[in-house]
Scaffold this motif. Structure first.
Motif, PDB file in Angstrom:
ATOM      1  N   CYS A  53      32.069  61.697  75.864  1.00 55.91           N
ATOM      2  CA  CYS A  53      31.343  61.371  74.576  1.00 55.91           C
ATOM      3  C   CYS A  53      31.151  59.632  74.333  1.00 55.91           C
ATOM      4  CB  CYS A  53      32.267  61.603  73.372  1.00 55.91           C
ATOM      5  SG  CYS A  53      32.126  63.582  73.349  1.00 55.91           S
ATOM      6  N   GLU A  54      30.304  59.331  73.484  1.00 55.41           N
ATOM      7  CA  GLU A  54      30.061  57.832  73.131  1.00 55.41           C
ATOM      8  C   GLU A  54      30.366  57.764  71.657  1.00 55.41           C
ATOM      9  OE1 GLU A  54      29.509  55.266  74.980  1.00 55.41           O
ATOM     10  OE2 GLU A  54      29.267  56.493  76.932  1.00 55.41           O
ATOM     11  N   ALA A  55      31.224  56.788  71.363  1.00 59.04           N
ATOM     12  CA  ALA A  55      31.656  56.648  69.805  1.00 59.04           C
ATOM     13  C   ALA A  55      30.446  56.070  68.918  1.00 59.04           C
ATOM     14  CB  ALA A  55      32.614  55.767  69.820  1.00 59.04           C
ATOM     15  N   SER A  56      30.263  56.594  67.929  1.00 58.94           N
ATOM     16  CA  SER A  56      29.248  56.047  66.957  1.00 58.94           C
ATOM     17  C   SER A  56      29.863  55.552  65.811  1.00 58.94           C
ATOM     18  CB  SER A  56      28.174  57.354  66.514  1.00 58.94           C
ATOM     19  OG  SER A  56      29.137  58.230  65.684  1.00 58.94           O
ATOM     20  N   ILE A  57      29.148  55.183  64.828  1.00 60.96           N
ATOM     21  CA  ILE A  57      29.958  54.301  63.722  1.00 60.96           C
ATOM     22  C   ILE A  57      29.474  54.880  62.401  1.00 60.96           C
ATOM     23  CG2 ILE A  57      29.394  52.149  64.822  1.00 60.96           C
ATOM     24  CD1 ILE A  57      27.028  51.475  62.749  1.00 60.96           C
ATOM     25  N   GLN A  58      30.361  54.797  61.460  1.00 64.77           N
ATOM     26  CA  GLN A  58      30.332  55.210  60.103  1.00 64.77           C
ATOM     27  C   GLN A  58      29.775  54.265  59.351  1.00 64.77           C
ATOM     28  OE1 GLN A  58      33.760  57.446  58.749  1.00 64.77           O
ATOM     29  NE2 GLN A  58      33.389  56.451  56.533  1.00 64.77           N
ATOM     30  N   VAL A  59      28.637  54.321  59.219  1.00 65.87           N
ATOM     31  CA  VAL A  59      27.563  53.401  58.508  1.00 65.87           C
ATOM     32  C   VAL A  59      28.050  53.206  56.892  1.00 65.87           C
ATOM     33  CG1 VAL A  59      25.264  52.510  57.933  1.00 65.87           C
ATOM     34  CG2 VAL A  59      25.812  53.745  60.170  1.00 65.87           C
ATOM     35  N   VAL A  60      28.313  51.752  56.748  1.00 66.41           N
ATOM     36  CA  VAL A  60      28.515  51.562  55.362  1.00 66.41           C
ATOM     37  C   VAL A  60      27.559  51.475  54.385  1.00 66.41           C
ATOM     38  CG1 VAL A  60      28.193  48.859  55.569  1.00 66.41           C
ATOM     39  CG2 VAL A  60      30.204  49.692  54.127  1.00 66.41           C
ATOM     40  N   GLU A 136      38.434  57.094  67.545  1.00 58.14           N
ATOM     41  CA  GLU A 136      37.654  57.975  68.323  1.00 58.14           C
ATOM     42  C   GLU A 136      37.202  56.805  69.512  1.00 58.14           C
ATOM     43  OE1 GLU A 136      36.826  59.305  64.455  1.00 58.14           O
ATOM     44  OE2 GLU A 136      36.392  57.452  65.048  1.00 58.14           O
ATOM     45  N   ALA A 137      36.880  55.635  69.556  1.00 59.02           N
ATOM     46  CA  ALA A 137      36.942  54.775  70.638  1.00 59.02           C
ATOM     47  C   ALA A 137      38.368  54.894  71.619  1.00 59.02           C
ATOM     48  CB  ALA A 137      36.679  53.416  70.407  1.00 59.02           C
ATOM     49  N   VAL A 138      39.293  54.945  70.748  1.00 57.96           N
ATOM     50  CA  VAL A 138      40.779  54.814  71.387  1.00 57.96           C
ATOM     51  C   VAL A 138      40.860  56.092  72.285  1.00 57.96           C
ATOM     52  CG1 VAL A 138      43.078  54.978  71.173  1.00 57.96           C
ATOM     53  CG2 VAL A 138      41.700  53.351  69.908  1.00 57.96           C
ATOM     54  N   ALA A 139      40.612  57.369  71.547  1.00 56.24           N
ATOM     55  CA  ALA A 139      40.410  58.715  72.379  1.00 56.24           C
ATOM     56  C   ALA A 139      39.701  58.735  73.441  1.00 56.24           C
ATOM     57  CB  ALA A 139      40.320  59.596  71.373  1.00 56.24           C
ATOM     58  N   ILE A 140      38.380  58.075  73.357  1.00 58.63           N
ATOM     59  CA  ILE A 140      37.432  58.521  74.525  1.00 58.63           C
ATOM     60  C   ILE A 140      38.036  57.445  75.630  1.00 58.63           C
ATOM     61  CG2 ILE A 140      35.084  57.508  75.031  1.00 58.63           C
ATOM     62  CD1 ILE A 140      34.344  58.235  72.265  1.00 58.63           C
ATOM     63  N   SER A 141      38.350  56.169  75.343  1.00 63.01           N
ATOM     64  CA  SER A 141      38.897  55.240  76.345  1.00 63.01           C
ATOM     65  C   SER A 141      40.220  56.010  77.056  1.00 63.01           C
ATOM     66  CB  SER A 141      39.244  53.903  75.681  1.00 63.01           C
ATOM     67  OG  SER A 141      39.958  53.059  76.704  1.00 63.01           O
ATOM     68  N   ARG A 142      40.805  56.495  76.506  1.00 68.48           N
ATOM     69  CA  ARG A 142      42.245  57.094  76.960  1.00 68.48           C
ATOM     70  C   ARG A 142      41.860  58.355  77.846  1.00 68.48           C
ATOM     71  NH1 ARG A 142      47.437  56.067  75.155  1.00 68.48           N
ATOM     72  NH2 ARG A 142      47.594  54.256  73.852  1.00 68.48           N
ATOM     73  N   ALA A 143      40.932  59.012  77.557  1.00 66.15           N
ATOM     74  CA  ALA A 143      40.438  60.197  78.136  1.00 66.15           C
ATOM     75  C   ALA A 143      39.654  59.848  79.551  1.00 66.15           C
ATOM     76  CB  ALA A 143      39.598  61.065  77.494  1.00 66.15           C
ATOM     77  N   ARG A 144      38.996  58.700  79.406  1.00 66.69           N
ATOM     78  CA  ARG A 144      38.300  58.352  80.640  1.00 66.69           C
ATOM     79  C   ARG A 144      39.413  57.651  81.646  1.00 66.69           C
ATOM     80  NH1 ARG A 144      32.719  55.468  77.698  1.00 66.69           N
ATOM     81  NH2 ARG A 144      31.810  57.380  77.343  1.00 66.69           N
TER      82      ARG A 144
END
Length: 200
Positions: A53-60, A136-144
């Motif tokens: 996956c690629e992390a996306s943002i929660q737009v303010v 999400e970015a942390v999870a993706i990075s650790r999975a990779r």
């Protein structure tokens, strides 16, 4: 980053979010940087979709930006620009912060309140936003990391038999060195019984 991630598969986007991580997934991801950690085939299968996956943002929203700036302005003193100047300043901040991650902005505002004595510049806010990392970015990075460098736990049927000629070559070499350890075709080892000598 938001509660979903961008991939080429819409179903994957809906499937992954920080909230959707199961306790089993989190346990595996938490071990990503442990030097002695090993991961089974089942572990890898569980976290492999996250790694793709690629992390996306929660737009303010504009409303949240306005509320955040109002909170900063009531808590930190700033130069009086007059009514027209204040309106221009607000519009500039709104334009420069549009499209950022809502959680990153909240993080930056908290840090501004902790660290600054005056109302922050746009640059000061953005600098603090860069230090925020989404779950999400942390999870993706650790999975990779696990997929790239994680050691695998040997499975019961996870073995490849050695070719007979290779097996003979290795064992012959060990014999010439006087080593009793021998290799079987399945990769296991055994101790060769010493040769019996006949009494003279």
């Amino acid at each position: 980053m938001g509660n979903d991630v961008t991939t080429t598969n819409d179903r994957a986007i809906e499937a992954f979010s920080a909230q959707s991580l199961t306790p089993s997934m989190m346990t595996i991801l938490d071990r990503a940087f442990e030097p002695t950690a090993t991961f089974s085939v089942a572990d890898i299968a569980l976290i492999a979709p996250i790694a793709s996956c690629e992390a996306s943002i929660q737009v303010v929203s504009e409303r949240t930006i306005r509320q955040s700036l109002a909170a900063l302005s009531t808590s930190l003193p700033s130069k009086d620009h007059g009514e027209a100047g204040s309106r221009l300043q607000l519009n500039t901040y709104m334009a420069m912060l549009a499209g950022c991650d809502e959680r990153a902005l909240a993080h930056a505002c908290r840090r501004c309140l902790d660290e600054l004595d005056w109302f922050p510049t746009i640059r000061q806010i953005k600098e603090r936003m860069q230090h925020w990392v989404s779950p999400e970015a942390v999870a993706i990075s650790r999975a990779r990391v696990i997929l790239r460098t994680g050691r695998r736990t040997p499975e019961a049927d996870d073995r490849a038999d050695l070719p007979l000629e290779e097996l003979d070559r290795v064992n012959a070499f060990l014999r010439t060195r006087g080593i009793a350890t021998r290799f079987a075709a399945d990769g296991t080892t055994y101790q060769e019984a010493p040769l019996k000598t006949e009494a003279a």
